[in-house]
Design a protein around this motif. Structure first.
Motif, PDB file in Angstrom:
ATOM      1  N   ILE A 179       0.839  -1.187   0.000  1.00 46.65           N
ATOM      2  CA  ILE A 179       0.000   0.000   0.000  1.00 46.65           C
ATOM      3  C   ILE A 179       0.883   1.248   0.000  1.00 46.65           C
ATOM      4  O   ILE A 179       2.077   1.188   0.302  1.00 46.65           O
ATOM      5  CB  ILE A 179      -0.956   0.022   1.211  1.00 46.65           C
ATOM      6  CG1 ILE A 179      -0.166   0.174   2.512  1.00 46.65           C
ATOM      7  CG2 ILE A 179      -1.824  -1.208   1.253  1.00 46.65           C
ATOM      8  CD1 ILE A 179      -1.030   0.550   3.681  1.00 46.65           C
ATOM      9  N   ASP A 180       0.297   2.377  -0.335  1.00 47.63           N
ATOM     10  CA  ASP A 180       1.002   3.655  -0.378  1.00 47.63           C
ATOM     11  C   ASP A 180       1.088   4.210   1.048  1.00 47.63           C
ATOM     12  O   ASP A 180       0.172   4.884   1.518  1.00 47.63           O
ATOM     13  CB  ASP A 180       0.258   4.612  -1.306  1.00 47.63           C
ATOM     14  CG  ASP A 180       0.960   5.949  -1.483  1.00 47.63           C
ATOM     15  OD1 ASP A 180       1.896   6.241  -0.710  1.00 47.63           O
ATOM     16  OD2 ASP A 180       0.567   6.706  -2.383  1.00 47.63           O
ATOM     17  N   VAL A 181       2.191   3.892   1.734  1.00 45.79           N
ATOM     18  CA  VAL A 181       2.337   4.297   3.136  1.00 45.79           C
ATOM     19  C   VAL A 181       2.382   5.809   3.265  1.00 45.79           C
ATOM     20  O   VAL A 181       1.767   6.391   4.172  1.00 45.79           O
ATOM     21  CB  VAL A 181       3.598   3.657   3.742  1.00 45.79           C
ATOM     22  CG1 VAL A 181       3.882   4.230   5.136  1.00 45.79           C
ATOM     23  CG2 VAL A 181       3.449   2.145   3.821  1.00 45.79           C
ATOM     24  N   ALA A 182       3.090   6.493   2.370  1.00 48.50           N
ATOM     25  CA  ALA A 182       3.212   7.951   2.475  1.00 48.50           C
ATOM     26  C   ALA A 182       1.852   8.623   2.410  1.00 48.50           C
ATOM     27  O   ALA A 182       1.561   9.536   3.204  1.00 48.50           O
ATOM     28  CB  ALA A 182       4.129   8.477   1.368  1.00 48.50           C
ATOM     29  N   SER A 183       0.997   8.199   1.478  1.00 50.60           N
ATOM     30  CA  SER A 183      -0.331   8.802   1.366  1.00 50.60           C
ATOM     31  C   SER A 183      -1.184   8.488   2.580  1.00 50.60           C
ATOM     32  O   SER A 183      -1.949   9.344   3.059  1.00 50.60           O
ATOM     33  CB  SER A 183      -1.025   8.308   0.090  1.00 50.60           C
ATOM     34  OG  SER A 183      -0.343   8.762  -1.050  1.00 50.60           O
ATOM     35  N   PHE A 213      12.313  -1.961  -1.857  1.00 50.09           N
ATOM     36  CA  PHE A 213      11.088  -1.281  -1.421  1.00 50.09           C
ATOM     37  C   PHE A 213      11.480  -0.052  -0.609  1.00 50.09           C
ATOM     38  O   PHE A 213      12.519  -0.053   0.069  1.00 50.09           O
ATOM     39  CB  PHE A 213      10.237  -2.198  -0.543  1.00 50.09           C
ATOM     40  CG  PHE A 213       9.303  -3.097  -1.291  1.00 50.09           C
ATOM     41  CD1 PHE A 213       9.538  -3.458  -2.606  1.00 50.09           C
ATOM     42  CD2 PHE A 213       8.189  -3.610  -0.659  1.00 50.09           C
ATOM     43  CE1 PHE A 213       8.686  -4.303  -3.288  1.00 50.09           C
ATOM     44  CE2 PHE A 213       7.322  -4.456  -1.327  1.00 50.09           C
ATOM     45  CZ  PHE A 213       7.571  -4.806  -2.642  1.00 50.09           C
ATOM     46  N   ARG A 214      10.634   0.942  -0.638  1.00 44.65           N
ATOM     47  CA  ARG A 214      10.887   2.125   0.170  1.00 44.65           C
ATOM     48  C   ARG A 214      10.721   1.798   1.651  1.00 44.65           C
ATOM     49  O   ARG A 214       9.853   1.023   2.043  1.00 44.65           O
ATOM     50  CB  ARG A 214       9.947   3.270  -0.230  1.00 44.65           C
ATOM     51  CG  ARG A 214      10.322   3.900  -1.573  1.00 44.65           C
ATOM     52  CD  ARG A 214       9.469   5.134  -1.863  1.00 44.65           C
ATOM     53  NE  ARG A 214       9.627   6.167  -0.868  1.00 44.65           N
ATOM     54  CZ  ARG A 214      10.637   7.038  -0.825  1.00 44.65           C
ATOM     55  NH1 ARG A 214      11.604   6.973  -1.727  1.00 44.65           N
ATOM     56  NH2 ARG A 214      10.697   7.953   0.117  1.00 44.65           N
ATOM     57  N   ASN A 215      11.555   2.401   2.467  1.00 52.41           N
ATOM     58  CA  ASN A 215      11.505   2.208   3.911  1.00 52.41           C
ATOM     59  C   ASN A 215      10.296   2.964   4.464  1.00 52.41           C
ATOM     60  O   ASN A 215      10.157   4.166   4.243  1.00 52.41           O
ATOM     61  CB  ASN A 215      12.796   2.750   4.529  1.00 52.41           C
ATOM     62  CG  ASN A 215      12.923   2.426   5.999  1.00 52.41           C
ATOM     63  OD1 ASN A 215      11.951   2.447   6.745  1.00 52.41           O
ATOM     64  ND2 ASN A 215      14.141   2.127   6.428  1.00 52.41           N
ATOM     65  N   PRO A 216       9.402   2.295   5.192  1.00 46.05           N
ATOM     66  CA  PRO A 216       8.236   2.998   5.752  1.00 46.05           C
ATOM     67  C   PRO A 216       8.602   4.176   6.643  1.00 46.05           C
ATOM     68  O   PRO A 216       7.822   5.136   6.747  1.00 46.05           O
ATOM     69  CB  PRO A 216       7.514   1.897   6.532  1.00 46.05           C
ATOM     70  CG  PRO A 216       7.899   0.633   5.846  1.00 46.05           C
ATOM     71  CD  PRO A 216       9.333   0.844   5.430  1.00 46.05           C
ATOM     72  N   LEU A 217       9.759   4.135   7.291  1.00 45.12           N
ATOM     73  CA  LEU A 217      10.170   5.276   8.108  1.00 45.12           C
ATOM     74  C   LEU A 217      10.434   6.493   7.231  1.00 45.12           C
ATOM     75  O   LEU A 217      10.163   7.633   7.636  1.00 45.12           O
ATOM     76  CB  LEU A 217      11.419   4.925   8.920  1.00 45.12           C
ATOM     77  CG  LEU A 217      11.262   3.798   9.944  1.00 45.12           C
ATOM     78  CD1 LEU A 217      12.606   3.496  10.604  1.00 45.12           C
ATOM     79  CD2 LEU A 217      10.212   4.145  10.994  1.00 45.12           C
TER      80      LEU A 217
END
Length: 446
Positions: A179-183, A213-217
């Motif tokens: 999922i798009d964590v940033a949004s 993958f992008r880091n959720p932090l």
């Protein structure tokens, strides 16, 4: 009462399983292998020891068995997690993904009666999250979406503004696309600024540490957890990462009464696996997992197996979902045929978008074991022949054993993954110069 299983039976069954494992291939997406040297601590004395004195305070060595090895956790495992996870604070206490989930919900979920928001099961949320939260005295609400891999952010904004949860726990368990964590973080911050966002990245953890993958932090999450044995090739364990000192303190205050022994030998093994990952090609491995998964989805599709999410390229990570029911083959039957051919897979209900059961596979362990190039074509040929029952299972099992033989000894035959091959080379001198370690490692080297 006499035991019905004798010690001879134990040794025999273990030996038989080891032989089958070395001839077969696991494609279960929630499992992975690890190198022999990273398994070594679990054969030695540290396996039996507690370790609690992270500060190395001279008055706090109440359990002294780990005293000489304290630096292997505090100066190896923890700093590597900080570096690869880009986090200032790390807990290595959780024993598994579910252990980390329980710790985070207990630490960050709030007082009894507080509300946590998590992902609905039909959108890939973990089956255990709501039950664990409720047993901790928390109320549960669900994020939902129009499809199995998207969240409705308008619904999320309305829900979070209305219930003001203490925590949004992002728990994709059944997942082909992240999922798009940033949004989501932006949505939560606007609707309820005091709500924390935690991402359980268990399935993605190796892909995050490897940069695939992008880091959720980096996406704004307050904390992230992950099991270390799925896309990351490490021991069955989990960790919690954060950049927030206050969150770290809450986790530490809670873990003291939820987790006693954190399996010190596994923590050392994790440190070795992290060192291998950083220095021996972890980033290349992570990228290869994603590439191999997409390619294998296409190969299976070309061979008459219905693969979910074809229109989106099958997967963004390590998992593929197969709708063998659509091909006229019950998932359990497909799983049985694959097992007879030397391939281990999941079959299960609850995959988002599947009305019944499906077959779930992963390319994480095959990639770690070194399969690439034409190996994937051969694997797809065997896989499809097993599912469709077009060749004798013993012939197919022989072909899988031949694949494993080409990758099993890595540097000796030049056909293992770069990560595993380079790790073997890295530890070669240490094994040669220490007879005790060498003899122990030979037992588990492959």
């Amino acid at each position: 009462m006499n035991a019905t299983v004798t010690l001879a039976d134990v040794v025999r069954l273990l030996a038989e399983n080891e032989g089958e494992a070395r001839r077969g291939l696991s494609m279960v997406p929630s499992e992975n292998a690890m190198s022999g040297i990273s398994k070594l601590p679990m054969l030695l004395d540290p396996y039996h020891r507690y370790f609690f004195n992270e500060s190395d305070h001279p008055d706090r060595w109440h359990f002294r068995g780990a005293q000489k090895l304290r630096d292997l956790e505090m100066n190896l495992t923890v700093p590597l997690l900080r570096e690869l996870g880009r986090a200032e604070h790390v807990s290595v206490r959780p024993l598994s993904g579910l252990s980390a989930m329980t710790l985070v919900l207990a630490a960050l979920g709030g007082e009894n009666g507080s509300t946590v928001v998590t992902i609905a099961p039909e959108n890939g949320g973990h089956f255990a999250t709501p039950s664990v939260a409720r047993r901790l005295g928390l109320e549960v609400e669900f994020l939902r979406g129009t499809g199995p891999h998207e969240l409705d952010l308008d619904h999320a904004a309305e829900l979070v503004a209305r219930v003001r949860p203490s925590l949004v726990y992002v728990d994709q368990s059944h997942c082909l696309f992240p999922i798009d964590v940033a949004s989501l973080v932006t949505t939560v911050r606007a609707a309820s600024p005091g709500t924390l966002v935690h991402v359980d990245a268990s399935h993605w953890f190796g892909l995050v540490l490897g940069g695939a993958f992008r880091n959720p932090l980096d996406e704004g999450a307050d904390s992230v957890s992950g099991s270390t044995h799925k896309t990351f090739p490490g021991p069955q364990k989990a960790v919690v990462l954060t950049r927030d000192a206050g969150i770290d303190q809450r986790v530490r205050d809670t873990q003291d009464y939820l987790i006693s022994s954190h399996h010190f030998a596994s923590t050392i093994g994790l440190g070795i696996a992290l060192l291998e990952f950083r220095d021996c090609g972890g980033a290349e491995y992570a990228r290869a997992v994603v590439a191999h998964t997409r390619r294998f989805g296409r190969l299976l599709d070309e061979r008459g197996i219905t693969v979910a999410a074809k229109e989106r390229g099958y997967s963004a990570g390590h998992q593929l979902w197969l709708d063998t029911e659509a091909d006229g083959i019950a998932p359990k039957v497909a799983s049985d045929r694959l097992f007879a051919a030397g391939l281990r897979v999941n079959f299960m209900a609850g995959l988002p978008g599947f009305p019944g059961q499906g077959v779930r596979i992963g390319l994480n362990e095959p990639t770690y074991q070194g399969l690439a190039g034409d190996d994937l074509v051969e694997l797809a040929d065997v896989f499809a022949a097993a599912v469709h029952d077009t060749s004798p299972s013993e012939d197919l099992a022989g072909r899988i054993a031949a694949l494993r033989l080409r990758t099993r000894f890595g540097a000796a035959v030049g056909s293992t993954s770069p990560l595993l091959e380079n790790a073997l080379a890295l530890c070669a001198d240490a094994l040669r110069t220490n007879p005790l370690v060498s003899r122990s490692a030979q037992v588990i080297a492959s």
